[in-house]
Design an enzyme around this catalytic site. Structure first.
Site, PDB file in Angstrom:
ATOM      1  N   ASP A  17     -10.775   5.362 -51.266  1.00  0.00           N
ATOM      2  CA  ASP A  17     -11.890   4.629 -50.679  1.00  0.00           C
ATOM      3  C   ASP A  17     -12.309   3.479 -51.595  1.00  0.00           C
ATOM      4  O   ASP A  17     -12.265   3.607 -52.822  1.00  0.00           O
ATOM      5  CB  ASP A  17     -13.072   5.583 -50.484  1.00  0.00           C
ATOM      6  CG  ASP A  17     -14.138   5.008 -49.563  1.00  0.00           C
ATOM      7  OD1 ASP A  17     -13.874   3.995 -48.894  1.00  0.00           O
ATOM      8  OD2 ASP A  17     -15.245   5.578 -49.529  1.00  0.00           O
ATOM      9  N   GLY A  18     -12.707   2.370 -50.997  1.00  0.00           N
ATOM     10  CA  GLY A  18     -13.293   1.287 -51.766  1.00  0.00           C
ATOM     11  C   GLY A  18     -12.550  -0.033 -51.735  1.00  0.00           C
ATOM     12  O   GLY A  18     -12.941  -0.984 -52.423  1.00  0.00           O
ATOM     13  N   ASN A  19     -11.482  -0.149 -50.940  1.00  0.00           N
ATOM     14  CA  ASN A  19     -10.751  -1.416 -50.881  1.00  0.00           C
ATOM     15  C   ASN A  19     -11.648  -2.570 -50.422  1.00  0.00           C
ATOM     16  O   ASN A  19     -11.640  -3.653 -51.005  1.00  0.00           O
ATOM     17  CB  ASN A  19      -9.562  -1.306 -49.930  1.00  0.00           C
ATOM     18  CG  ASN A  19      -8.477  -0.383 -50.444  1.00  0.00           C
ATOM     19  OD1 ASN A  19      -8.485   0.011 -51.595  1.00  0.00           O
ATOM     20  ND2 ASN A  19      -7.541  -0.041 -49.571  1.00  0.00           N
ATOM     21  N   GLY A  20     -12.391  -2.330 -49.345  1.00  0.00           N
ATOM     22  CA  GLY A  20     -13.247  -3.375 -48.803  1.00  0.00           C
ATOM     23  C   GLY A  20     -14.354  -3.758 -49.769  1.00  0.00           C
ATOM     24  O   GLY A  20     -14.671  -4.946 -49.937  1.00  0.00           O
ATOM     25  N   HIS A  34      -7.039  -4.394 -49.541  1.00  0.00           N
ATOM     26  CA  HIS A  34      -6.005  -3.447 -49.103  1.00  0.00           C
ATOM     27  C   HIS A  34      -4.702  -3.666 -49.871  1.00  0.00           C
ATOM     28  O   HIS A  34      -4.002  -2.704 -50.213  1.00  0.00           O
ATOM     29  CB  HIS A  34      -5.773  -3.586 -47.598  1.00  0.00           C
ATOM     30  CG  HIS A  34      -6.937  -3.146 -46.762  1.00  0.00           C
ATOM     31  ND1 HIS A  34      -7.597  -1.962 -46.986  1.00  0.00           N
ATOM     32  CD2 HIS A  34      -7.544  -3.728 -45.687  1.00  0.00           C
ATOM     33  CE1 HIS A  34      -8.574  -1.824 -46.096  1.00  0.00           C
ATOM     34  NE2 HIS A  34      -8.563  -2.890 -45.307  1.00  0.00           N
ATOM     35  N   GLU A  64     -10.009   7.947 -37.088  1.00  0.00           N
ATOM     36  CA  GLU A  64     -11.169   7.096 -36.851  1.00  0.00           C
ATOM     37  C   GLU A  64     -10.914   5.631 -37.231  1.00  0.00           C
ATOM     38  O   GLU A  64     -11.670   4.746 -36.822  1.00  0.00           O
ATOM     39  CB  GLU A  64     -12.380   7.620 -37.645  1.00  0.00           C
ATOM     40  CG  GLU A  64     -12.953   8.938 -37.130  1.00  0.00           C
ATOM     41  CD  GLU A  64     -12.096  10.139 -37.512  1.00  0.00           C
ATOM     42  OE1 GLU A  64     -11.395  10.068 -38.545  1.00  0.00           O
ATOM     43  OE2 GLU A  64     -12.120  11.143 -36.771  1.00  0.00           O
ATOM     44  N   ASN A  65      -9.868   5.382 -38.025  1.00  0.00           N
ATOM     45  CA  ASN A  65      -9.611   4.009 -38.467  1.00  0.00           C
ATOM     46  C   ASN A  65      -9.214   3.074 -37.330  1.00  0.00           C
ATOM     47  O   ASN A  65      -9.262   1.842 -37.484  1.00  0.00           O
ATOM     48  CB  ASN A  65      -8.527   3.976 -39.545  1.00  0.00           C
ATOM     49  CG  ASN A  65      -8.998   4.456 -40.900  1.00  0.00           C
ATOM     50  OD1 ASN A  65      -8.219   4.875 -41.733  1.00  0.00           O
ATOM     51  ND2 ASN A  65     -10.316   4.425 -41.139  1.00  0.00           N
ATOM     52  N   TRP A  66      -8.825   3.632 -36.182  1.00  0.00           N
ATOM     53  CA  TRP A  66      -8.501   2.781 -35.032  1.00  0.00           C
ATOM     54  C   TRP A  66      -9.722   1.990 -34.579  1.00  0.00           C
ATOM     55  O   TRP A  66      -9.586   0.979 -33.874  1.00  0.00           O
ATOM     56  CB  TRP A  66      -7.987   3.629 -33.873  1.00  0.00           C
ATOM     57  CG  TRP A  66      -6.648   4.261 -34.108  1.00  0.00           C
ATOM     58  CD1 TRP A  66      -6.394   5.587 -34.307  1.00  0.00           C
ATOM     59  CD2 TRP A  66      -5.370   3.606 -34.159  1.00  0.00           C
ATOM     60  NE1 TRP A  66      -5.048   5.787 -34.487  1.00  0.00           N
ATOM     61  CE2 TRP A  66      -4.398   4.598 -34.399  1.00  0.00           C
ATOM     62  CE3 TRP A  66      -4.960   2.282 -34.021  1.00  0.00           C
ATOM     63  CZ2 TRP A  66      -3.033   4.299 -34.504  1.00  0.00           C
ATOM     64  CZ3 TRP A  66      -3.611   1.977 -34.129  1.00  0.00           C
ATOM     65  CH2 TRP A  66      -2.671   2.988 -34.370  1.00  0.00           C
ATOM     66  N   ARG A 183     -18.423  12.666 -49.571  1.00  0.00           N
ATOM     67  CA  ARG A 183     -18.167  13.380 -48.322  1.00  0.00           C
ATOM     68  C   ARG A 183     -16.651  13.480 -48.140  1.00  0.00           C
ATOM     69  O   ARG A 183     -15.893  12.741 -48.773  1.00  0.00           O
ATOM     70  CB  ARG A 183     -18.812  12.681 -47.125  1.00  0.00           C
ATOM     71  CG  ARG A 183     -18.390  11.232 -46.934  1.00  0.00           C
ATOM     72  CD  ARG A 183     -19.097  10.595 -45.747  1.00  0.00           C
ATOM     73  NE  ARG A 183     -18.706   9.203 -45.585  1.00  0.00           N
ATOM     74  CZ  ARG A 183     -19.308   8.192 -46.201  1.00  0.00           C
ATOM     75  NH1 ARG A 183     -20.327   8.420 -47.018  1.00  0.00           N
ATOM     76  NH2 ARG A 183     -18.899   6.945 -46.014  1.00  0.00           N
ATOM     77  N   LEU A 184     -16.220  14.369 -47.236  1.00  0.00           N
ATOM     78  CA  LEU A 184     -14.798  14.615 -47.043  1.00  0.00           C
ATOM     79  C   LEU A 184     -14.199  13.813 -45.889  1.00  0.00           C
ATOM     80  O   LEU A 184     -12.971  13.720 -45.780  1.00  0.00           O
ATOM     81  CB  LEU A 184     -14.544  16.109 -46.821  1.00  0.00           C
ATOM     82  CG  LEU A 184     -14.923  17.014 -47.993  1.00  0.00           C
ATOM     83  CD1 LEU A 184     -14.541  18.456 -47.687  1.00  0.00           C
ATOM     84  CD2 LEU A 184     -14.262  16.556 -49.281  1.00  0.00           C
TER      85      LEU A 184
END
Length: 229
Positions: A17-20, A34, A64-66, A183-184
């Site tokens: 997590d954290g690219n953006g 990315h 959910e990434n869609w 969170r997971l």
């Protein structure tokens, strides 16, 4: 291993997590974040192999990434293709076995073909298994596993575990999430039941093999009781 010897992790999973956020802090497009995230994947896979991990599972693309903007999804698919094409030779020669969890066949035919060729090419390798979660959601995985267990007979924790996407991997020892989120996010919910959890403020593009090594050292200091005393 003696009774007093610290446990050594066999299977580590990472929510990358954290690219953006990394890109935003530098006033750069998310696509650059990315790209740097892919470079972090390379570092960490090499580190996992050198540190002797049996399995490393990375959360690459969730169900959910869609919902993300179409352009961002397209960028992620392009990065995935370039990553496979550019790094497959190294992984194959290093004995890394590629495994996919989730429904990767929902992607475009060219991505599916690349993934399946990579899986086939590394299938005989016996080194570290790199399990990549693509179009993966843990609740969906558990539902699918329970349905298959019901078709075969009695539903128990053991029969469900045997039908999970990760059934051929060692039990999950340590789950890491980068970027400070705690969170997971629908990742390995069943497998994480007794895993150790580690949350770090380091953004994924800045995560290194050294960070992974530090996480493994921290794991060795934890006392795993599995509900006992």
């Amino acid at each position: 291993m003696s009774q007093n010897e610290p446990a050594k992790a066999r299977h580590v999973a990472i929510i990358m997590d954290g690219n953006g956020r990394w890109a935003k802090q530098r006033h750069l497009p998310r696509a650059v974040g990315h790209q740097r995230g892919v470079e972090a994947v390379r570092r960490v896979v090499r580190g996992a192999r050198e540190l002797g991990l049996e399995a490393l599972t990375l959360y690459a693309f969730s169900t959910e990434n869609w919902r993300r903007p179409e352009e961002e999804v397209s960028d992620l698919m392009g990065l995935m293709k370039r990553f496979i094409l550019s790094d497959l030779d190294e992984f194959a020669q290093a004995g890394v076995r590629l495994k996919i969890i989730g429904d990767y066949k929902a992607f475009t035919p060219d991505v599916v073909e690349l993934v399946e060729k990579a899986i086939q090419r590394t299938s005989g390798n016996s080194g570290t298994t790199l399990a990549v979660a693509l179009n993966y959601g843990s609740q969906d995985e558990i539902a699918r596993a329970a349905a298959r267990a019901a078709e075969k007979g009695t539903i128990t924790p053991e029969t469900i575990s045997a039908e999970l996407d990760t059934a051929d991997l060692p039990p999950l020892d340590l789950l890491i999430r980068t970027s400070g989120e705690v969170r997971l996010s629908n990742f390995l919910l069943w497998q994480a039941a007794y895993a150790e959890l580690l949350f770090t403020d380091v953004l994924w593009p800045d995560f290194t093999a050294e960070h992974l090594g530090q996480a493994l050292e921290a794991f060795r200091t934890r006392e795993r009781r599995y509900g006992g005393r």
